[in-house]
Design an enzyme around this catalytic site. Structure first.
Site, PDB file in Angstrom:
ATOM      1  N   ASP A 351      76.619  75.060  43.345  1.00  0.00           N
ATOM      2  CA  ASP A 351      78.317  75.369  43.179  1.00  0.00           C
ATOM      3  C   ASP A 351      78.727  74.789  42.174  1.00  0.00           C
ATOM      4  OD1 ASP A 351      78.373  76.043  46.095  1.00  0.00           O
ATOM      5  OD2 ASP A 351      78.656  73.985  46.989  1.00  0.00           O
ATOM      6  N   GLU A 442      96.875  64.280  41.743  1.00  0.00           N
ATOM      7  CA  GLU A 442      97.419  63.557  41.595  1.00  0.00           C
ATOM      8  C   GLU A 442      96.956  62.112  40.171  1.00  0.00           C
ATOM      9  OE1 GLU A 442      99.742  61.918  44.634  1.00  0.00           O
ATOM     10  OE2 GLU A 442     101.838  63.260  43.939  1.00  0.00           O
ATOM     11  N   LYS A 515     107.848  67.547  40.671  1.00  0.00           N
ATOM     12  CA  LYS A 515     106.851  68.510  39.671  1.00  0.00           C
ATOM     13  C   LYS A 515     106.262  69.389  40.937  1.00  0.00           C
ATOM     14  CE  LYS A 515     102.328  66.065  41.286  1.00  0.00           C
ATOM     15  NZ  LYS A 515     102.899  64.833  42.456  1.00  0.00           N
ATOM     16  N   ASN A 768      32.752  71.802  45.669  1.00  0.00           N
ATOM     17  CA  ASN A 768      32.268  72.597  46.765  1.00  0.00           C
ATOM     18  C   ASN A 768      31.721  73.468  45.976  1.00  0.00           C
ATOM     19  OD1 ASN A 768      35.323  71.088  47.406  1.00  0.00           O
ATOM     20  ND2 ASN A 768      34.165  71.426  49.068  1.00  0.00           N
TER      21      ASN A 768
END
Length: 999
Positions: A351, A442, A515, A768
């Site tokens: 994003d 703002e 504004k 093993n």
């Protein structure tokens, strides 16, 4: 109802045969409920506990172990003499391992299913509807709302269904729909039809979506979708349809299990068949059946020897330790296997907002007018530093640092930014960061005012809490805000009416500060502020200003621009009709243009370097965003995803452009693209599918509810720490700091973990192989058992388990992020490596058998029989002349098995020290580079001495203490394995790796 956004409000009401004033009748409600069902998401029908338990036993390795345990259990019933008790140890230990593994598996599965349930937290309990059975608005349970219901929503409400807006009862209606669309700012809605059948959810401005929140305003809407038919419901359906993929490691272990099971089956049958001739030997009392059972027990011992029982526990421990290291780097892993998957990530789909960028809108440029004569217009342009809400930064004109108070235009610009604003900065003392209170745009202006400090306020000695609003406070003391004319879609601006706080005759009168969108505001400007003078705005100046704004809003800048203006002599507030929003545009005319600010969500400072590292590591970074294409491409250029002048044709697509391609073209686009803009959640899932079709291992980030299906589908779903519970539940990993750099750190850690995992898996397997060779050899040669099943279990689980776990702490290679991502289909052990570990394993087996044989043939304390007598020990009896003078019980002595076990353990400790590096000599990478390994080796040897010396352990493990001379022989047989492995490493470095490089 699909595509309600295309129709007018009246058409939608007509479709449902309903009026906004009356609502549905009870008859219509009943019919709709029968047709559409309740307005709720169905609860997840998870697997039953029994189904989950059964699933844990579908693994081949586990099934072989289970079979070995059951067979051992049956054989234990028929044991005689002192072995009756010890015979039950083996099946019980195996069963304990299986139960522990099943518990961990079930617990992880239960955890993983919570994502769909987390969706229900977005369903409101109650809703407000208008129905014909009662006057006015009534509150009902949200689950009882049906399509066609007239629903009322107001500020603070959670939308209870998908609604088509029919009436907005306030100046504006703003909705926070970030959980659904990923938009970082609230969206202004309207009631007009949107004649675009292919509009994405972000563009459906006349729709409210279930689960989103009303940020401001009040409205009426008609429910057009409920339950599973809502956008939230569709996400739930997508998540339910995603089948979890097995990770590359799980697939490799499955393949390893299949290969091992075939090998075990062949070897066990071979051992049993080869010894058919010995079934009737005197040692079995002449009974063919007893002989068959005896060799069947040896075959079971072989199965136990071949299976690395400790492997699941060691892998889990290594991954768990890896998750702890990742957590320190702000990457919290929810699914253990995904730790390893991170290591082969080839594509990171990230994003933009908050991950590649800070998600803290910042003003980086501004201008005021320096000159505006008839034929010329000149601007004062400034740049502002700082990429977060921290109120610190420099204002420069060109390279020159400036004091903003020296420019009258900047003082007025700061005044407008501070007063035409409902947001604030807040210092979060717990996190130690500045945060926004209100809208991001703002808050950027509030932060700008603090950086500008136009009145040269003394900021020294202020606490961080006080510093958050110091400069704004000074401005707000000069003017008092009387009221606000809210933003509306038609005029694209908002304004505040302010009056001076001091009753000074020289003080200016009331003012309106405005504004908004530059084109809209400048269109209503008749003059421009030049310093402290007001000059008429000529066509030349207007075009010059708009050209600069267009330049900032496009190309490599792509800033979000806001124009700032004043109305110096507004009407008296008593004469203004504040309840009629259609009048607002008249009050905001005859404006004086003051300046313009350009802001952006700035890239995180550390991300560009991380993207370069990804590129060197062969990892493609793809940006996926809901933003428009221009902004997305500009950010890609800033970050280095695209070059400054690189042509992005065929490398950047909008969601709509992607939809226009054929399926095959979409596949190819996903192979080359590095940017997808204006996308919906469904696109993310398709992108993941296409990448997976090329065998890419994809990491996908997301934070909203809408991202959950893609997070679940991707090999690595990465949720943001600040994201929704749904996204976190669907993801394998959560970034606590939401930072892209943490993903790269996690990928590096994943690569290191895989390298270490290869080392300990190979270490365990060579052990093993040695055990299998030992048992196979004794069975083929007809020698007494060198190792018994309970000893093999002890070695596999405890003695080998500790060093194997410690190998998880091996230091990472310095060039780990310089290599291409490994192929997830690459085998754990293949070709040369298989030969290497087979060679080591064969040596282990030979040395183990040799140790047991040495005791019988040469030890002063042993019987000193001939090799021929040893091979025919099963024929030993008092009347057999071959064994004259030999006590047949000597062939059941504990000394040879103790010698064999001690050699096996000591060789394995040497092997562990060899495994600090795959190819580097012990002289180059000595064992003390991993102090945990040295500790584990000491611990394993201590445990070995424990079972030799502390009762009743010698009885359980059929061992006995050894003499100093016997330990000398153990070391002579064990230490050569270091020289053998050094020789194999030398061949790897100087021949095998060189051939690879030549290729």
């Amino acid at each position: 109802m699909e595509e309600a956004h295309l129709l007018s409000a009246a058409d939608v009401l007509r479709r449902f045969s309903v009026t906004a004033e009356g609502g549905l009748t009870l008859e219509q409600v009943t019919d709709a409920r029968e047709r559409y069902g309740p307005n709720e998401l169905p609860t997840e029908e998870g697997k039953s506990l029994w189904e989950l338990v059964v699933e844990q036993f579908e693994d081949l390795l586990v099934r072989i172990l289970l079979l070995a345990a059951l067979v051992s259990f049956v054989l234990a019933w028929f044991e005689e003499g002192e072995e009756t008790t010890t015979a039950f140890v083996e099946p019980l230990v195996i069963m304990l391992i299986l139960v522990a593994n099943a518990i961990v598996g079930v617990w992880q599965e239960r955890n993983a299913e919570s994502a769909i349930e987390a969706l229900k937290e977005y369903e409101p309990e109650m809703g407000k509807v208008i129905r014909s059975d009662r006057k006015g608005v009534q509150r009902i349970r949200a689950r009882d709302i049906v399509p066609g219901d007239i629903v009322e929503v107001a500020v603070g409400d959670k939308v209870p269904a998908d609604l088509r807006l029919i009436e907005i009862k306030s100046t504006t209606l703003r909705v926070d729909q970030s959980i659904l669309t990923g938009e970082s700012v609230s969206v202004t809605k309207h009631t007009d039809a949107i004649p675009d059948p292919r509009a994405v959810n972000q563009d459906k401005k006349n729709m409210l979506f279930s689960g989103t929140n009303i940020a401001s305003g009040k409205a009426l809407g008609v429910a057009v979708a409920t339950g599973l038919h809502t956008e939230l419901g569709k996400i739930r359906s997508q998540m339910a349809a995603v089948e979890p993929e097995r990770t590359p490691l799980q697939r490799k272990l499955d393949e390893f299990g299949r290969q091992l099971s075939h090998a075990i089956s062949v070897i066990c049958v071979a051992v049993w068949v080869i010894n058919i001739g010995h079934f009737a030997d005197p040692a079995h009392g002449g009974s063919w059946l007893r002989g068959a059972v005896y060799y069947f027990k040896i075959a079971v011992a072989l199965a136990v020897a071949a299976i690395p029982e400790g492997l699941p526990a060691v892998i889990t421990t290594c991954l768990a330790l890896g998750t702890r290291r990742m957590a320190r780097k702000n990457a919290i892993v929810r699914s253990l296997p995904s730790v390893e998957t991170l290591g082969c990530t080839s594509v990171i789909c990230s994003d933009k907002t908050g991950t590649l960028t800070t998600n803290q809108m910042s003003v980086c440029r501004m201008f005021v007018v320096a000159e505006a004569e008839a034929g010329a217009c000149r601007l004062h342009e400034f740049t502002i530093s700082g990429t977060t809400y921290t109120p610190e930064g420099e204002v420069r004109q060109g390279e020159q640092l400036v004091r903003c108070g020296q420019f009258d235009g900047l003082v007025e610009l700061a005044t407008i930014c501070a007063l035409c604003n409902d947001s604030a900065l807040d210092y979060n003392e717990a996190k130690g960061v500045y945060e926004k209170v209100g809208e991001a745009t703002e808050t950027a202006l509030t932060c700008l005012v603090e950086k500008m400090n136009v009145f040269d306020t003394d900021l020294k000695g202020l606490s961080r809490v006080e510093r958050a609003g110091a400069c704004n406070s000074v401005i707000k003391q000069l003017m008092q805000k009387e009221f606000t004319l809210e933003f509306s879609r038609d005029r694209k601006s908002m304004s505040v009416y302010c009056t001076p706080t001091r009753a000074d005759p020289k003080a200016q009168g009331s003012k309106m500060f405005v504004k908004g969108a530059p084109e809209s505001v400048i269109e209503r400007c008749s003059s421009v502020r030049v310093g402290s003078r007001t000059v008429p705005l000529s066509a030349t100046s207007r075009e010059h200003i708009l050209a600069k704004i267009r330049d900032w809003g496009s190309g490599s800048h792509t800033l979000r621009c806001l124009a700032l203006a004043t109305r110096d002599t507004p009407p008296r507030k008593e004469d203004m009709q504040l309840d009629d929003c259609s009048q607002f545009v008249q009050y905001e005319t005859g404006l004086t243009f003051v300046g313009c600010v350009g802001m952006l969500d700035p890239p995180r400072p550390e991300v560009a370097a991380c993207i370069t590292r990804c590129s060197r590591a062969g990892i493609r970074v793809v940006m996926i965003t809901g933003d428009n294409k221009g902004t997305a491409v500009a950010i890609c250029r800033r970050l280095g995803i695209f070059g400054d002048t690189e042509d992005v044709l065929g490398k950047a697509y909008t969601g709509r452009e992607f939809d226009d391609l054929s399926p095959e073209q979409q596949r190819q686009a996903c192979r080359t693209a590095r940017c997808f803009a204006r996308v919906e959640p469904a696109h993310k899932s398709r992108i993941v599918e296409n990448l997976q079709s090329f065998n890419e291992i994809t990491a996908m980030t997301g934070d909203g509810v809408n991202d959950a299906p893609a997070l679940k589908k991707a090999e690595i779903g990465i949720a943001m720490g600040s994201g929704t519970a749904v996204a976190k539940s669907a993801a394998e990993m959560v970034l606590s700091d939401d930072n892209f750099a943490s993903i790269v750190a996690a990928v590096e850690e994943g690569r290191a973990i895989y390298n270490n995992m290869k080392q300990f898996i190979r270490y365990l397997i060579s052990s093993n192989v040695g055990e299998v060779v030992c048992i196979f050899l004794t069975a083929i040669l007809g020698l007494p058992e060198a190792l018994i099943p309970v000893q093999l279990l002890w070695v596999n689980l405890v003695t080998d388990g500790l060093p194997a776990t410690a190998l998880g702490f091996n230091p990472p290679d310095l060039d780990i992020m310089e290599k291409l991502p490994r192929n997830p289909r690459e085998a754990l052990i293949s070709g040369w490596l298989f030969f290497r570990y087979l060679a080591i394993g064969v040596y282990v087996g030979l040395a183990t058998v040799a140790a047991a044989t040495w005791w019988f043939l040469y030890d002063a304390e042993g019987p000193q029989v001939t090799f021929h007598q040893l091979r025919n020990f099963l024929k030993c009896s008092e009347d057999n002349p071959l064994f004259a003078g030999i006590d047949c019980e000597v062939f059941e002595s504990r000394f040879p098995t103790t010698m064999a076990l001690s050699v096996l353990v000591t060789i394995e400790m040497c092997n562990a020290l060899n495994s600090v590096s795959e190819n580097q000599s012990l002289l180059r990478m000595p064992p003390w580079l991993n102090p945990w390994l040295l500790g584990a080796v000491v611990m394993s040897m201590a445990l070995h001495f424990l079972i030799l010396l502390v009762p009743p352990l010698p009885l359980i493990f059929q061992v006995t203490p050894l003499s100093g001379r016997q330990w000398g022989v153990v070391l002579q047989m064990s230490l050569p394995v270091i020289l053998l492995d050094e020789a194999l490493k030398y061949l790897s470095r100087h021949h095998v790796d060189e051939k690879k490089d030549l290729k």
